[in-house]
Design a protein around this motif. Structure first.
Motif, PDB file in Angstrom:
ATOM      1  N   ARG A 347       0.647  -1.217   0.070  1.00  0.00           N
ATOM      2  CA  ARG A 347       0.129  -0.119   0.078  1.00  0.00           C
ATOM      3  C   ARG A 347       0.734   1.115   0.045  1.00  0.00           C
ATOM      4  O   ARG A 347       2.019   1.216   0.675  1.00  0.00           O
ATOM      5  CB  ARG A 347      -0.919  -0.161   1.153  1.00  0.00           C
ATOM      6  N   ASN A 349       1.165   5.364   0.930  1.00  0.00           N
ATOM      7  CA  ASN A 349       0.552   6.506   1.599  1.00  0.00           C
ATOM      8  C   ASN A 349      -0.773   6.179   2.392  1.00  0.00           C
ATOM      9  O   ASN A 349      -1.726   6.786   2.524  1.00  0.00           O
ATOM     10  CB  ASN A 349       0.277   7.548   0.851  1.00  0.00           C
ATOM     11  N   ASN A 350      -0.487   5.056   3.146  1.00  0.00           N
ATOM     12  CA  ASN A 350      -1.554   4.452   4.025  1.00  0.00           C
ATOM     13  C   ASN A 350      -2.950   4.253   3.318  1.00  0.00           C
ATOM     14  O   ASN A 350      -4.149   4.218   3.888  1.00  0.00           O
ATOM     15  CB  ASN A 350      -1.931   5.540   5.213  1.00  0.00           C
ATOM     16  N   GLY A 351      -2.619   3.791   1.999  1.00  0.00           N
ATOM     17  CA  GLY A 351      -3.911   3.682   0.972  1.00  0.00           C
ATOM     18  C   GLY A 351      -4.568   2.315   1.117  1.00  0.00           C
ATOM     19  O   GLY A 351      -4.056   1.554   2.340  1.00  0.00           O
ATOM     20  N   GLU A 352      -5.378   1.790   0.386  1.00  0.00           N
ATOM     21  CA  GLU A 352      -5.598   0.668   0.437  1.00  0.00           C
ATOM     22  C   GLU A 352      -4.798  -0.437   0.123  1.00  0.00           C
ATOM     23  O   GLU A 352      -4.018  -0.397  -0.682  1.00  0.00           O
ATOM     24  CB  GLU A 352      -6.891   0.255  -0.573  1.00  0.00           C
ATOM     25  N   TRP A 353      -4.740  -1.741   0.933  1.00  0.00           N
ATOM     26  CA  TRP A 353      -3.796  -2.864   0.467  1.00  0.00           C
ATOM     27  C   TRP A 353      -4.237  -3.433  -0.782  1.00  0.00           C
ATOM     28  O   TRP A 353      -5.310  -3.800  -1.329  1.00  0.00           O
ATOM     29  CB  TRP A 353      -3.992  -3.819   1.405  1.00  0.00           C
ATOM     30  N   HIS A 378       6.798   9.947  -0.893  1.00  0.00           N
ATOM     31  CA  HIS A 378       5.524   9.179  -0.719  1.00  0.00           C
ATOM     32  C   HIS A 378       6.254   7.827   0.175  1.00  0.00           C
ATOM     33  O   HIS A 378       7.311   7.584   0.164  1.00  0.00           O
ATOM     34  CB  HIS A 378       4.734   8.741  -1.774  1.00  0.00           C
ATOM     35  N   HIS A 379       5.332   7.166   0.900  1.00  0.00           N
ATOM     36  CA  HIS A 379       5.836   5.781   1.591  1.00  0.00           C
ATOM     37  C   HIS A 379       5.205   4.734   1.064  1.00  0.00           C
ATOM     38  O   HIS A 379       3.797   4.595   0.833  1.00  0.00           O
ATOM     39  CB  HIS A 379       5.738   6.072   3.094  1.00  0.00           C
ATOM     40  N   THR A 381       4.677   0.700   1.919  1.00  0.00           N
ATOM     41  CA  THR A 381       4.447  -0.438   2.871  1.00  0.00           C
ATOM     42  C   THR A 381       4.342  -1.675   2.240  1.00  0.00           C
ATOM     43  O   THR A 381       3.574  -1.946   1.447  1.00  0.00           O
ATOM     44  CB  THR A 381       3.471   0.092   3.845  1.00  0.00           C
ATOM     45  N   GLU A 383       4.012  -5.797   3.451  1.00  0.00           N
ATOM     46  CA  GLU A 383       3.738  -6.648   4.386  1.00  0.00           C
ATOM     47  C   GLU A 383       3.747  -8.217   3.816  1.00  0.00           C
ATOM     48  O   GLU A 383       3.077  -8.367   2.775  1.00  0.00           O
ATOM     49  CB  GLU A 383       2.431  -6.414   5.295  1.00  0.00           C
ATOM     50  N   SER A 393       6.903  -6.509   7.977  1.00  0.00           N
ATOM     51  CA  SER A 393       6.546  -5.304   7.420  1.00  0.00           C
ATOM     52  C   SER A 393       7.550  -4.401   7.069  1.00  0.00           C
ATOM     53  O   SER A 393       8.521  -4.370   8.030  1.00  0.00           O
ATOM     54  CB  SER A 393       5.347  -4.946   8.317  1.00  0.00           C
ATOM     55  N   THR A 395       8.535  -0.420   5.507  1.00  0.00           N
ATOM     56  CA  THR A 395       8.036   0.835   4.842  1.00  0.00           C
ATOM     57  C   THR A 395       9.308   1.689   4.465  1.00  0.00           C
ATOM     58  O   THR A 395      10.134   1.935   5.011  1.00  0.00           O
ATOM     59  CB  THR A 395       7.299   1.796   5.919  1.00  0.00           C
TER      60      THR A 395
END
Length: 652
Positions: A347, A349-353, A378-379, A381, A383, A393, A395
Motif C-alpha cells: 500500500r 501513503n496508508n492507502g488500500e492494501w 511518499h511511503h 509499505t 507486508e 513489514s 516501509t
C-alpha cells in the motif's frame, strides 16, 4: 581599543574552527548537481544504454509483469573465520551458504574481504592460519555454493596479515579462495542476464607486502593496480549496461594515484560496496552515502559479530538494496518504486492494501498508478507472510520527481573524508600542541628578560597558573630540550626496528614502513603516533610542568611528606608510565622482542619519561636562574615566608 591576549586567542580559535568546519562541509557535501557532474553523468548513462529522459524508454526497459531486466545478488563481509574465537561464525556461514542462498537464489554473492581472522589467541599478534582458510574452503565445497551461484571473493586486510608477497606460501588466498586461484588482486567478472550485461569489479587494495597488525588498516592502490582498474572501468563502459564495484576497504581508507579511486568508480559505476569499518563499533549501523562522483558507497556491517548480509537488485535500471540480519525471515526488498534516499501486499501513503502476484521465483508485482504520486516524498509499505506464518513489514520512502532525502552526517564523514589525511592532521595537531606552547613561552621569556615586552598576565587564574607552569618548564634546559627534540624525532626518525613480517625485518617511520625492499606509505602510522602523543607525551609534558613549578615554589621549604603522600602526589606520573608500559607490552606481542628493544616510540619513551621526572623533582636553585628573572616576585614571596617561619622557630 586594545585586545587582550585571551581575546586574540579566542578569535584565532574561532577562525580555525570555521575553516575546519567549512572544509569538512565541502568534503561531505553530496550535492552532485554541478555541470561537471552532469557531463560525467551523461557519459555514464550513455554507456549504460540509457536514453535521454525526453525520449520514451524502449518497451523492454519499462517495468512490468515479467522478470526481464532484473537481477538480484548478495553481499557478505568481514566473516573473520577464527581457530580461536566464536565457532558459531563457521556454523552460521554454513547455514548462509545453504539455507539463505537456496531461498533467495542470488545470481552472484560478493564476499568483500576479511574472510579469515588471522589473529592470535590473545588478539594481540597476527599471522595467517591455514586451518582458517581450510575451514573457509570446506564450507563452500560442502554447501556446493558454486553450483548455485557465482561466488566472488576478494581479500581484506586480515587476509593479508603477515604475508611477505603475493606469491608467498603464506598468501593462502591464492589456494583456498574461489577467485584467488584465478586472480591475484583486482579483477572483473561480467554476468549476462536477459539482454543486460552486469560488470562486477573487485578492488584489492591490500598492502604488498602485508605487515602485521595494526599498520595495514588503510589500503593502498599502486600505479600498476590503478592502471588495471582504469582498464576495467573502460571495459565496463564499452561492454556492459551496469557496473558494480566492490572491495574490502571504503574509499576513505584507500590511498591511490591521482585523481583517485572515487572519480574512477564514478565514471560508470552505480555503487561501491565495501566492509572493513564494522559499523564503527555499532555507532553507525547504516553507513551509506552518495559520493560527489555520483555513485553510492555502502559499507556493510560485519558477519563476525553482527551476522548481517545484504540483498541488492537492479530492476530495469533501478538499484535497490536492504541489509538483513541472518536468519530473519521473510526477506523483503521493494525494487520499484525505489527508496527515495537512494534514488506480499503493498500500500502507498496508508492507502488500500493490494495483493501482489508472484511472477517468477522471488519476484512479486502489483500494478499501481504512478501519476498519483508525481510530487514529493511518499511511503511504500510492504507486508509479507511466509509459509511458516512469519510476518515482515517494511516501509520505505520514494519520490518520482527527484525529491531527495539527506544522508546522515556520521556515515558521510566516515565514507567521504580521506582517513589518511585525517590521521596526518591529528598527528600534526598533537605535534603542535606538544611543542609550540613550550617554544612560544621560551621565546616570550627572552623578550621579557630583554625588557622588550612585559610579562603577559591572563585574567583567568587557571590559565595564568598554567602559563606560569609551561613558562618555567621552558626555561629549564635539561628538560626542555629532551622533551621537544624527542617529539621532533618522531616526525623523521625510526619508531622501531623489528619483524614487521615474520622473519623479515622492517623499519617503521611516521611517514611509512620499509620492508623487503618495498616502501609502504604511512597512514595508520600517523594515527598510532597521535595516540602516543595524546596519551603519553602531552600528559607527561603537563605533569613535568606542574612538578617543575612546584619545585620552583617550594625549593627552600622543607617538605615533610610521607611515602604514601609522595606516591599520591606523583600518581599521575605513575599512571602515565603504566599506560605506556601496557602499550609497549602490546607492541612486543605484535612485533616481537627486537621491535620492543629497538623501539624509540614505545620502549625508549618510558626511559626518557622516568629520566625527565627525576630531573624535575631534583632541580636545584641554579636551574631556575632564568625563571627567577621573570617570576622572581613569586620566589621572593616564598623566600620571605620561609624566612618568617625560620625567625618564628628561632624565637621559640
Amino acid at each position: 581599543m586594545r585586545l587582550s591576549l585571551s581575546a586574540l586567542l579566542l578569535i584565532l580559535v574561532c577562525i580555525i574552527c570555521s575553516v575546519i568546519i567549512s572544509k569538512i562541509s565541502s568534503v561531505i557535501n553530496v550535492d552532485v548537481s554541478d555541470s561537471s557532474f552532469d557531463d560525467a553523468e551523461q557519459t555514464k548513462h550513455s554507456s549504460r544504454g540509457l536514453k535521454n529522459q525526453e525520449e520514451p524508454l524502449p518497451k523492454s526497459r519499462i517495468p512490468g509483469d515479467v522478470a526481464d531486466n532484473l537481477i538480484w545478488f548478495l553481499q557478505i563481509s568481514d566473516i573473520h573465520i577464527s581457530v580461536f574465537h566464536d565457532m558459531s561464525r563457521v556454523t552460521d556461514l554454513k547455514d548462509f551458504c545453504s539455507k539463505t542462498i537456496d531461498a533467495i537464489k542470488p545470481t552472484v554473492v560478493l564476499a568483500s574481504g576479511d574472510l579469515t581472522d588471522a589473529k592470535t589467541a590473545d588478539n594481540m599478534g597476527s599471522r595467517q592460519y591455514v586451518e582458517e582458510w581450510q575451514s573457509y574452503k570446506s564450507i563452500l565445497e560442502e554447501s556446493k555454493v558454486q553450483q548455485k551461484t557465482l561466488w566472488l571473493d576478494v581479500r581484506g586486510n586480515h587476509d593479508n596479515f603477515n604475508v611477505p608477497g603475493l606469491y608467498s606460501s603464506e598468501n593462502f588466498y591464492r589456494n583456498f579462495s574461489v577467485q584467488g586461484q584465478k586472480h591475484l588482486r583486482s579483477y572483473m567478472v561480467q554476468v549476462k542476464q536477459s539482454s543486460e550485461t552486469y560488470s562486477f569489479v573487485a578492488v584489492d587494495a591490500c598492502l604488498d607486502p602485508g605487515p602485521k597488525r595494526p599498520f595495514n588498516f588503510v589500503g593502498v592502490i599502486g600505479l600498476k593496480e590503478y592502471e588495471q582498474l582504469h582498464e576495467f572501468e573502460r571495459r565496463t563502459r564499452m561492454e556492459s549496461n551496469y557496473s558494480i564495484w566492490f572491495g574490502h576497504y571504503p574509499t576513505s581508507c584507500i590511498l591511490s594515484p591521482s585523481p583517485g579511486l572515487r572519480p574512477l568508480i564514478g565514471k560508470s559505476g552505480y555503487v561501491y560496496l565495501c566492509g572493513h569499518l564494522h559499523q564503527l563499533g555499532g555507532i553507525v549501523p547504516n553507513m551509506y552515502t552518495l559520493q560527489q562522483s555520483g555513485n553510492l558507497e555502502l559499507e556493510l556491517g560485519d558477519w563476525k559479530d553482527n551476522r548481517v548480509y545484504r540483498l541488492l537488485a537492479f530492476d530495469h535500471g533501478l538499484f535497490s538494496f536492504i541489509d538483513i540480519p541472518h536468519n530473519e525471515w521473510p526477506v523483503v526488498l521493494p525494487t520499484n518504486p525505489k527508496h527515495a534516499l537512494f534514488m506480499i501486499p503493498v500500500r502507498i501513503n496508508n492507502g488500500e492494501w493490494g495483493a501482489c502476484q508472484n511472477i517468477k521465483d522471488a519476484l512479486y508485482i502489483l500494478k499501481w498508478n504512478a501519476t498519483r504520486y508525481k510530487k514529493g516524498i511518499h511511503h511504500l509499505t510492504v507486508e509479507v507472510e511466509d509459509e511458516l506464518g512469519r510476518v515482515k513489514s517494511l516501509t520505505q520512502p520514494f519520490s518520482l520527481d527527484g525529491t531527495r532525502m539527506s544522508f546522515s552526517i556520521l556515515p558521510r564523514i566516515a565514507l567521504m573524508v580521506n582517513a589518511s589525511m585525517v590521521f596526518q592532521c591529528m598527528f600534526g595537531v598533537m605535534l603542535i600542541v606538544c611543542i609550540v606552547p613550550l617554544c612560544i613561552t621560551r621565546f616570550l621569556h627572552k623578550l621579557v628578560r630583554n625588557k622588550k615586552i612585559r610579562r603577559p598576565r591572563l585574567r583567568i587564574l587557571f590559565f595564568q597558573n598554567w602559563l606560569r607552569k609551561i613558562w618555567i618548564l621552558s626555561t629549564v634546559d635539561r628538560i626542555f630540550f629532551p622533551l621537544t627534540l624527542y617529539v621532533l624525532y618522531l616526525t623523521i626518525g625510526p619508531w622501531s626496528i623489528g619483524e614487521v613480517i615474520e622473519n623479515h625485518t622492517g623499519i617503521i617511520f611516521a611517514w611509512g614502513t620499509i620492508i623487503n625492499g618495498s616502501y609502504l606509505p604511512g597512514s595508520m602510522t600517523y594515527a598510532y603516533g597521535f595516540i602516543q602523543l595524546f596519551t603519553y607525551q602531552f600528559p607527561l609534558t603537563l605533569f613535568l610542568a606542574h612538578t617543575v613549578d612546584k619545585r620552583f615554589q617550594t625549593l627552600y621549604v622543607f617538605d615533610n611528606c610521607s611515602m604514601l603522600g609522595y606516591l599520591y602526589r606523583h600518581s599521575p606520573f605513575i599512571l602515565i608510565v603504566a599506560i605506556q608500559m601496557a602499550y609497549a607490552y602490546f607492541f612486543w606481542l605484535a612485533y616481537g622482542t627486537l621491535a620492543f628493544v629497538l623501539g624509540p616510540l614505545r620502549t625508549w619513551s618510558i626511559a626518557l619519561g622516568i629520566f625527565l621526572w627525576f630531573q624535575a623533582v631534583s632541580l636545584q636553585e641554579n636551574s631556575f636562574r632564568e625563571a627567577n628573572l621573570v617570576w622572581i616576585s613569586k620566589s621572593a614571596g616564598v623566600r620571605c615566608s620561609l624566612a618568617k617561619v625560620e625567625d618564628e622557630m628561632t624565637a621559640t
